[in-house]
Design a protein around this motif. Structure first.
Motif, mmCIF file in Angstrom:
data_model
loop_
_atom_site.group_PDB
_atom_site.id
_atom_site.type_symbol
_atom_site.label_atom_id
_atom_site.label_comp_id
_atom_site.label_asym_id
_atom_site.label_seq_id
_atom_site.Cartn_x
_atom_site.Cartn_y
_atom_site.Cartn_z
ATOM 1 N N VAL A 227 55.027 44.449 35.044
ATOM 2 C CA VAL A 227 54.541 45.141 36.244
ATOM 3 C C VAL A 227 53.242 45.889 35.935
ATOM 4 C CG1 VAL A 227 55.057 46.997 37.873
ATOM 5 C CG2 VAL A 227 56.827 45.326 37.295
ATOM 6 N N LEU A 228 53.177 46.539 34.760
ATOM 7 C CA LEU A 228 51.969 47.266 34.376
ATOM 8 C C LEU A 228 50.778 46.318 34.220
ATOM 9 C CD1 LEU A 228 50.624 49.915 33.511
ATOM 10 C CD2 LEU A 228 51.423 49.459 31.169
ATOM 11 N N ALA A 229 50.977 45.189 33.544
ATOM 12 C CA ALA A 229 49.894 44.216 33.356
ATOM 13 C C ALA A 229 49.438 43.645 34.694
ATOM 14 C CB ALA A 229 50.362 43.094 32.429
ATOM 15 N N LEU A 230 50.395 43.347 35.565
ATOM 16 C CA LEU A 230 50.047 42.794 36.876
ATOM 17 C C LEU A 230 49.275 43.819 37.707
ATOM 18 C CD1 LEU A 230 50.581 40.082 38.238
ATOM 19 C CD2 LEU A 230 52.572 41.085 39.341
ATOM 20 N N ALA A 231 49.724 45.068 37.658
ATOM 21 C CA ALA A 231 49.026 46.118 38.402
ATOM 22 C C ALA A 231 47.600 46.301 37.886
ATOM 23 C CB ALA A 231 49.802 47.426 38.289
ATOM 24 N N ALA A 232 47.422 46.256 36.561
ATOM 25 C CA ALA A 232 46.086 46.412 35.983
ATOM 26 C C ALA A 232 45.177 45.258 36.395
ATOM 27 C CB ALA A 232 46.188 46.491 34.463
ATOM 28 N N LEU A 233 45.704 44.046 36.431
ATOM 29 C CA LEU A 233 44.905 42.890 36.844
ATOM 30 C C LEU A 233 44.513 42.986 38.315
ATOM 31 C CD1 LEU A 233 46.892 40.137 34.932
ATOM 32 C CD2 LEU A 233 44.463 40.636 34.625
ATOM 33 N N VAL A 234 45.432 43.416 39.156
ATOM 34 C CA VAL A 234 45.111 43.592 40.572
ATOM 35 C C VAL A 234 44.040 44.675 40.745
ATOM 36 C CG1 VAL A 234 46.034 44.349 42.799
ATOM 37 C CG2 VAL A 234 47.348 42.761 41.374
ATOM 38 N N TRP A 235 44.178 45.762 40.009
ATOM 39 C CA TRP A 235 43.177 46.835 40.081
ATOM 40 C C TRP A 235 41.805 46.324 39.654
ATOM 41 C CZ3 TRP A 235 40.268 48.760 36.034
ATOM 42 C CH2 TRP A 235 39.464 49.877 36.332
ATOM 43 N N ALA A 236 41.754 45.551 38.570
ATOM 44 C CA ALA A 236 40.476 45.040 38.068
ATOM 45 C C ALA A 236 39.823 44.118 39.103
ATOM 46 C CB ALA A 236 40.690 44.299 36.754
ATOM 47 N N GLN A 237 40.610 43.304 39.782
ATOM 48 C CA GLN A 237 40.042 42.407 40.783
ATOM 49 C C GLN A 237 39.574 43.182 42.016
ATOM 50 O OE1 GLN A 237 42.108 38.322 41.016
ATOM 51 N NE2 GLN A 237 43.657 39.668 40.124
ATOM 52 N N ARG A 238 40.310 44.203 42.384
ATOM 53 C CA ARG A 238 39.879 45.028 43.517
ATOM 54 C C ARG A 238 38.581 45.755 43.171
ATOM 55 N NH1 ARG A 238 40.405 50.197 45.550
ATOM 56 N NH2 ARG A 238 40.616 50.298 47.839
ATOM 57 N N ARG A 239 38.487 46.267 41.956
ATOM 58 C CA ARG A 239 37.265 46.929 41.504
ATOM 59 C C ARG A 239 36.094 45.946 41.530
ATOM 60 N NH1 ARG A 239 34.250 47.508 36.914
ATOM 61 N NH2 ARG A 239 33.341 49.576 36.523
ATOM 62 N N ASN A 240 36.339 44.746 41.065
ATOM 63 C CA ASN A 240 35.299 43.723 41.051
ATOM 64 C C ASN A 240 34.831 43.418 42.479
ATOM 65 O OD1 ASN A 240 33.727 41.566 39.655
ATOM 66 N ND2 ASN A 240 35.049 40.227 40.892
ATOM 67 N N TYR A 241 35.782 43.354 43.415
ATOM 68 C CA TYR A 241 35.437 43.075 44.814
ATOM 69 C C TYR A 241 34.612 44.205 45.417
ATOM 70 C CZ TYR A 241 35.987 42.694 49.851
ATOM 71 O OH TYR A 241 35.750 42.644 51.195
ATOM 72 N N LEU A 242 35.006 45.435 45.125
ATOM 73 C CA LEU A 242 34.282 46.573 45.688
ATOM 74 C C LEU A 242 32.854 46.656 45.165
ATOM 75 C CD1 LEU A 242 37.059 49.321 45.573
ATOM 76 C CD2 LEU A 242 36.224 48.068 47.582
ATOM 77 N N LEU A 243 32.645 46.207 43.919
ATOM 78 C CA LEU A 243 31.308 46.290 43.321
ATOM 79 C C LEU A 243 30.439 45.102 43.688
ATOM 80 C CD1 LEU A 243 32.100 47.641 39.720
ATOM 81 C CD2 LEU A 243 31.108 48.901 41.644
ATOM 82 N N THR A 244 31.024 43.938 43.823
ATOM 83 C CA THR A 244 30.230 42.715 44.005
ATOM 84 C C THR A 244 30.449 42.064 45.365
ATOM 85 O OG1 THR A 244 31.947 41.270 43.095
ATOM 86 C CG2 THR A 244 30.406 42.282 41.535
ATOM 87 N N HIS A 245 31.491 42.481 46.085
ATOM 88 C CA HIS A 245 31.856 41.863 47.364
ATOM 89 C C HIS A 245 32.219 40.385 47.203
ATOM 90 C CE1 HIS A 245 30.789 45.460 49.560
ATOM 91 N NE2 HIS A 245 29.622 45.481 48.921
ATOM 92 N N ARG A 246 32.638 40.013 46.010
ATOM 93 C CA ARG A 246 33.138 38.662 45.758
ATOM 94 C C ARG A 246 34.662 38.710 45.776
ATOM 95 N NH1 ARG A 246 29.244 37.547 40.571
ATOM 96 N NH2 ARG A 246 27.253 37.495 41.729
ATOM 97 N N VAL A 247 35.245 37.798 46.525
ATOM 98 C CA VAL A 247 36.701 37.845 46.700
ATOM 99 C C VAL A 247 37.425 37.449 45.430
ATOM 100 C CG1 VAL A 247 38.654 36.948 48.023
ATOM 101 C CG2 VAL A 247 36.457 37.374 49.156
ATOM 102 N N PHE A 248 36.969 36.390 44.774
ATOM 103 C CA PHE A 248 37.718 35.853 43.638
ATOM 104 C C PHE A 248 36.894 35.871 42.361
ATOM 105 C CE2 PHE A 248 39.614 33.387 47.232
ATOM 106 C CZ PHE A 248 40.844 34.016 47.215
ATOM 107 N N ASN A 249 37.588 36.235 41.279
ATOM 108 C CA ASN A 249 37.087 36.005 39.930
ATOM 109 C C ASN A 249 38.081 35.042 39.298
ATOM 110 O OD1 ASN A 249 37.271 36.508 36.905
ATOM 111 N ND2 ASN A 249 35.395 37.645 37.390
ATOM 112 N N HIS A 250 37.631 33.817 39.055
ATOM 113 C CA HIS A 250 38.555 32.771 38.651
ATOM 114 C C HIS A 250 39.348 33.127 37.392
ATOM 115 C CE1 HIS A 250 35.962 29.650 41.005
ATOM 116 N NE2 HIS A 250 36.710 30.403 41.800
ATOM 117 N N GLY A 251 38.698 33.755 36.442
ATOM 118 C CA GLY A 251 39.397 34.121 35.211
ATOM 119 C C GLY A 251 40.491 35.144 35.457
ATOM 120 N N LEU A 252 40.132 36.202 36.193
ATOM 121 C CA LEU A 252 41.133 37.231 36.475
ATOM 122 C C LEU A 252 42.240 36.695 37.382
ATOM 123 C CD1 LEU A 252 38.892 40.397 37.048
ATOM 124 C CD2 LEU A 252 40.198 39.760 35.013
ATOM 125 N N LEU A 253 41.880 35.802 38.288
ATOM 126 C CA LEU A 253 42.887 35.205 39.168
ATOM 127 C C LEU A 253 43.870 34.361 38.351
ATOM 128 C CD1 LEU A 253 43.699 34.927 42.138
ATOM 129 C CD2 LEU A 253 42.317 32.831 42.223
#
Length: 462
Positions: A227-253
């Motif tokens: 759960v902790l790892a999944l939450a951290a990955l979701v947070w990282a992708q949300r952060r990436n979206y807020l900074l770049t406005h890109r929906v997907f990062n294939h590696g993080l996905l």
């Protein structure tokens, strides 16, 4: 007046004290912290830290999952392949000893010409008990209660067989001393051998339940790490979206998908395993225990019924009035009735209920025939009571025939419940199949994908 100064030591301070190793380590640590702080002030530096943390969390999840599931797989394998078979063998040792005691008394009642099938039954029981003791000694860990009981049984079993042979030899010669030897052998069986076999069965069953608990225990640490790892990955992708406005990062996905698959596999697999092992314990092992106890009670009742005729009132109960063996027979039959009633409650299908119901009918018939034989014996008509107990050419409806019906029915019920246990337990074990390897592989893939995803973002700053 001239003022003189002392030269400072090379590499030292004004006091001349040299810088020690502790100071060097402290400086290196401070420099490392400063570099990390400086890196965190830039986006590439923050991305590198985030990538390292994500990869570490995913790998940690994989390691903890492999560790916890490996323990549960081992415990489940022990339930199926070691502890339950040892528990079943311990019950078989008890049954074999009790049945041998019953067969020896039946053969004694038959007189000098002991029926061949009775003799073969006794020999088969003793051989089975000896074989199972050797197997138990080979598979039981060093030390512990089980090892002590196995040693006691191995020591006392030859003494019991020696007493039986002496009883048989005296009986063939028509000497009344044979009955005394047989009663003493029965006492040894009742007070030494069977209690030791019972303790062995309880020890092995206790170990079985310990393995059950270990196999069914929920992997809390692995679930929390996932759960902790999944939450951290979701947070990282949300952060990436807020900074770049890109929906997907294939590696993080991909890392998120791998982590989610492991977590889901872990949850579903453990849930199914718990269900299967729980069913094996509730519907299989508990029924087996009740049926084994009922069968043992029937064997003891039959032995006491035979000994009632052999002793002919020579051994009194605690009240100094009643026949000891007849009183013990009545106690055994009460235990048998209670056990069969409980077995009917636990039986969950027709294949399990039918043999138990047949055993119940056989017990009712056995009681009627025993009462008739006992009435003849009390009246002093031993010649009539004997065939009513052991049967003969002109006496087919003996209590011994009823006992055989009960014993065969219980054997059938035990075989059915053993099959049900094995199927349920193997189903529970199968639910964990491949999970250890899958978790390890997916964790490595997830960590690598997280690093690649962060690396893709870092490439944009070059």
């Amino acid at each position: 007046m001239a003022i003189t100064t002392r030269p400072s030591a090379p590499g030292g301070g004004a006091s001349g004290a040299p810088a020690g190793p502790a100071a060097g380590r402290g400086t290196a640590w401070a420099e490392g912290v400063e570099r990390l702080r400086a890196a965190a002030t830039t986006e590439p530096g923050r991305l590198r830290i985030i990538g390292a943390v994500l990869a570490a969390l995913v790998l940690l999840f994989g390691v903890v999952a492999v560790w916890e599931i490996s323990g549960r797989v081992t415990a489940a394998e022990d339930v199926v392949g070691r502890s339950q078979p040892l528990s079943a063998d311990a019950a078989s040792i008890y049954r074999s000893l009790a049945d041998a005691d019953t067969a020896s008394s039946s053969g004694f009642l038959a007189g000098a010409q002991e029926p061949r099938e009775v003799r073969q039954r006794y020999e088969k029981d003793m051989a089975n008990a000896s074989r199972l003791l050797v197997s138990a000694a080979a598979n039981t860990g060093a030390g512990g209660e089980s090892r002590k009981e196995i040693a006691l049984l191995g020591e006392q079993l030859p003494r019991y067989t020696g007493l039986i042979e002496q009883a048989r030899a005296n009986n063939r010669q028509g000497l009344p001393l044979g009955g005394a030897y047989l009663r003493y052998a029965n006492e040894q069986m009742s007070t030494v051998l069977l209690p030791a076999a019972q303790r062995l069965y309880e020890a092995e069953t206790g170990r079985l339940y310990t393995d059950y608990d270990e196999a069914r225990g929920w992997p809390l640490a692995a679930t929390g790490a996932g759960v902790l790892a999944l939450a951290a990955l979701v947070w990282a992708q949300r952060r990436n979206y807020l900074l770049t406005h890109r929906v997907f990062n294939h590696g993080l996905l991909a890392a998120t998908a791998a982590t989610a698959v492991v977590l889901l596999w872990l949850t579903v697999g453990q849930t199914v395993a718990r269900s299967g092992l729980g069913e094996a314990r509730a519907d299989g092992q508990e029924s087996l225990k009740v049926l084994n106890d009922a069968r043992i009670a029937s064997l003891q009742a039959r032995a006491n019924e035979n000994l009632t005729l052999i002793a002919r009132g020579a051994v009194l109960a605690e009240d100094k009035k009643s026949d000891k063996y007849d009183v013990d027979y009545a106690k055994n039959m009460k235990q048998l009735d209670a056990g069969l009633a409980r077995a009917l409650e636990l039986a969950d299908d027709a294949s399990g209920r039918d043999p138990v119901a047949k055993a119940v009918a056989g017990v009712a018939q056995w009681k009627q025939r025993h009462a008739a034989a006992r009435e003849s014996d009390v009246r002093g008509d031993y010649e009539l009571a004997l065939p009513q107990v052991i049967g003969g050419k002109g006496q087919k409806d003996s209590s011994g025939a009823s006992f055989d019906t009960v014993d065969a029915s219980l054997e059938q019920a035990v075989a059915h419940e053993q099959k049900q246990f094995t199927l349920a337990a193997r189903g529970g074990l199968g639910a964990l199949g491949g999970l250890v390897t899958g978790a390890a592989v997916l964790a490595v893939v997830g960590a690598g994908a997280a690093l690649l995803g962060i690396g893709r973002r870092l490439s944009e700053y070059r």
